[in-house]
Motif scaffolding. Structure first.
Motif, short mmCIF file in Angstrom:
data_model
loop_
_atom_site.label_atom_id
_atom_site.label_comp_id
_atom_site.label_asym_id
_atom_site.label_seq_id
_atom_site.Cartn_x
_atom_site.Cartn_y
_atom_site.Cartn_z
N CYS A 111 5.14 5.18 2.68
CA CYS A 111 4.55 6.52 2.85
C CYS A 111 5.44 7.57 2.22
O CYS A 111 6.65 7.60 2.46
CB CYS A 111 4.33 6.83 4.32
N ASP A 112 4.83 8.43 1.43
CA ASP A 112 5.52 9.55 0.78
C ASP A 112 5.16 10.82 1.53
O ASP A 112 3.99 11.21 1.57
CB ASP A 112 5.07 9.62 -0.69
N THR A 142 0.85 -1.18 0.00
CA THR A 142 0.00 0.00 0.00
C THR A 142 0.89 1.23 0.00
O THR A 142 1.83 1.32 0.80
CB THR A 142 -0.90 0.04 1.25
N LEU A 143 0.60 2.17 -0.89
CA LEU A 143 1.30 3.44 -0.89
C LEU A 143 0.38 4.50 -0.31
O LEU A 143 -0.75 4.66 -0.78
CB LEU A 143 1.74 3.86 -2.28
N ILE A 144 0.86 5.20 0.71
CA ILE A 144 0.10 6.32 1.29
C ILE A 144 0.83 7.61 0.92
O ILE A 144 1.97 7.82 1.33
CB ILE A 144 -0.01 6.20 2.82
N ASP A 145 0.17 8.44 0.17
CA ASP A 145 0.74 9.72 -0.27
C ASP A 145 0.21 10.81 0.66
O ASP A 145 -0.96 11.16 0.62
CB ASP A 145 0.33 9.98 -1.72
N PHE A 146 1.10 11.35 1.49
CA PHE A 146 0.71 12.40 2.43
C PHE A 146 0.93 13.80 1.86
O PHE A 146 0.61 14.79 2.52
CB PHE A 146 1.50 12.27 3.74
N ASP A 147 1.49 13.90 0.67
CA ASP A 147 1.82 15.21 0.11
C ASP A 147 0.62 15.86 -0.56
O ASP A 147 -0.24 15.18 -1.15
CB ASP A 147 2.95 15.08 -0.91
N THR A 148 0.59 17.17 -0.50
CA THR A 148 -0.53 17.92 -1.07
C THR A 148 -0.67 17.68 -2.57
O THR A 148 -1.78 17.49 -3.08
CB THR A 148 -0.34 19.43 -0.81
N HIS A 166 -4.41 8.61 -0.85
CA HIS A 166 -3.90 9.98 -0.79
C HIS A 166 -4.59 10.70 0.36
O HIS A 166 -5.79 10.93 0.32
CB HIS A 166 -4.17 10.71 -2.12
N HIS A 167 -3.81 10.98 1.39
CA HIS A 167 -4.34 11.66 2.57
C HIS A 167 -3.50 12.90 2.85
O HIS A 167 -2.30 12.78 3.11
CB HIS A 167 -4.32 10.74 3.80
N ILE A 168 -4.10 14.05 2.79
CA ILE A 168 -3.39 15.30 3.08
C ILE A 168 -3.44 15.55 4.58
O ILE A 168 -4.52 15.65 5.17
CB ILE A 168 -4.01 16.48 2.31
#
Length: 311
Positions: free
Chosen positions: A94-95, A36-42, A62-64
């Motif tokens: 996580c990014d 799973t990739l979680i993208d925390f970036d805007t 994608h979670h900001i």
């Protein structure tokens, strides 16, 4: 085995953080593990890459983070998303672009922290400063610290012989990954495919990087297994606690020379079979797609196998 959690982070933009995150997720998935990739970036660059590229079975989120709210809210949200994802997958990546509004305690949630950096003097100084401010995380004797992997990214072929990386002093012990090369082919792969499939030096370099991540994971899990075995043999709770504290200190006081040499031997192990084959069968053909693995370790990477202390 529990879920292996990876954080790809840096305070600097333009160092290839999203590229590393998206393509590492693809590399792990290609090895047969759920990821799973979680993208925390805007901007959501890594999540956008994976949703538009050919679907290979990666779960993309994608979670900001609410960084403007301050306090503990960003870290609480990040922990919630991470733990939910970890309950249903083997690897979580996580990014996250790091900011001062994020509590450093978040790094303790991860097994591996990957910090991409270019090899310019300014970029390396900024990376060293970032690691210095969070040295307490990687040197912790109270919590289990994450393994730190520094990855040279967007490296030009002419920079491979530079020793600039070894000139910069870093405040913490870390593992140095093989460099990921810069190439026009990599930019053309954005949202269309994956670097590991490139039939050039850039693709070969990314595959070497992916292997080094697995090597770092194996070393961490082996060390954890040894610690658990030692604790299991310790019957006294007081003694058990003392052993744990001592092992944490020993794990974090390891010099750069030994950390470098471990990944250096890993790379040399991969290189030697090809070198022996080349010596026994001379060839005048053009370099193969795996040339990056046998081109000779660059000056700033030689120190991994030479055991040079840079602390």
């Amino acid at each position: 085995m529990s879920t292996f959690k990876i954080l790809v982070t840096s305070q600097k933009g333009g160092v290839g953080k999203s590229t590393v995150s998206a393509n590492l997720a693809a590399f792990v998935r290609r090895q047969g593990q759920s990821v799973t990739l979680i993208d925390f970036d805007t901007h959501g660059s890594s999540s956008t890459w994976l949703t538009r590229a050919p679907n290979i079975g990666i779960v993309v989120q994608h979670h900001i983070l609410p960084l403007d709210q301050g306090g503990n809210r960003p870290i609480l949200d990040a922990r919630l998303h991470l733990r939910r994802a970890a309950s249903s997958t083997q690897v979580v990546i996580c990014d996250l672009t790091w900011t001062d509004s994020i509590a450093g305690e978040l790094m303790f949630e991860y097994d591996l922290v990957i910090v991409p950096t270019s090899v310019s003097e300014i970029e390396l100084a900024a990376t060293a400063g970032f690691l210095s401010r969070h040295r307490w995380v990687f040197d912790s004797a109270i919590h289990t610290p994450p393994t730190l992997l520094v990855c040279p990214t967007r490296v030009q072929p002419e920079q491979l012989q530079s020793d600039i990386f070894s000139k910069q002093r870093f405040p913490v012990s870390f593992m140095l990954a093989p460099p990921v090369l810069e190439a026009q082919s990599a930019r053309e792969m954005f949202e269309r495919g994956y670097l590991m499939d490139l039939q050039d030096a850039c693709g070969a370099s990314f595959n070497e990087f992916g292997k080094s991540v697995y090597a770092a994971r194996e070393m961490r899990e082996s060390a954890q297994g040894m610690r658990q075995t030692t604790l299991a043999r310790t019957t006294s709770p007081a003694t058990r606690g003392a052993v744990m504290n001592r092992q944490n200190v020993l794990a974090n006081s390891t010099t750069l020379s030994s950390q470098y040499s471990i990944l250096g031997r890993h790379r040399m192990h991969k290189v030697r079979p090809e070198e022996m084959a080349n010596k026994s069968t001379p060839s005048v053909s053009a370099p193969s797609n795996t040339h990056i693995a046998s081109m000779g370790i660059p000056q700033f990477l030689k120190r991994m196998s030479m055991g040079v202390l840079n602390k």
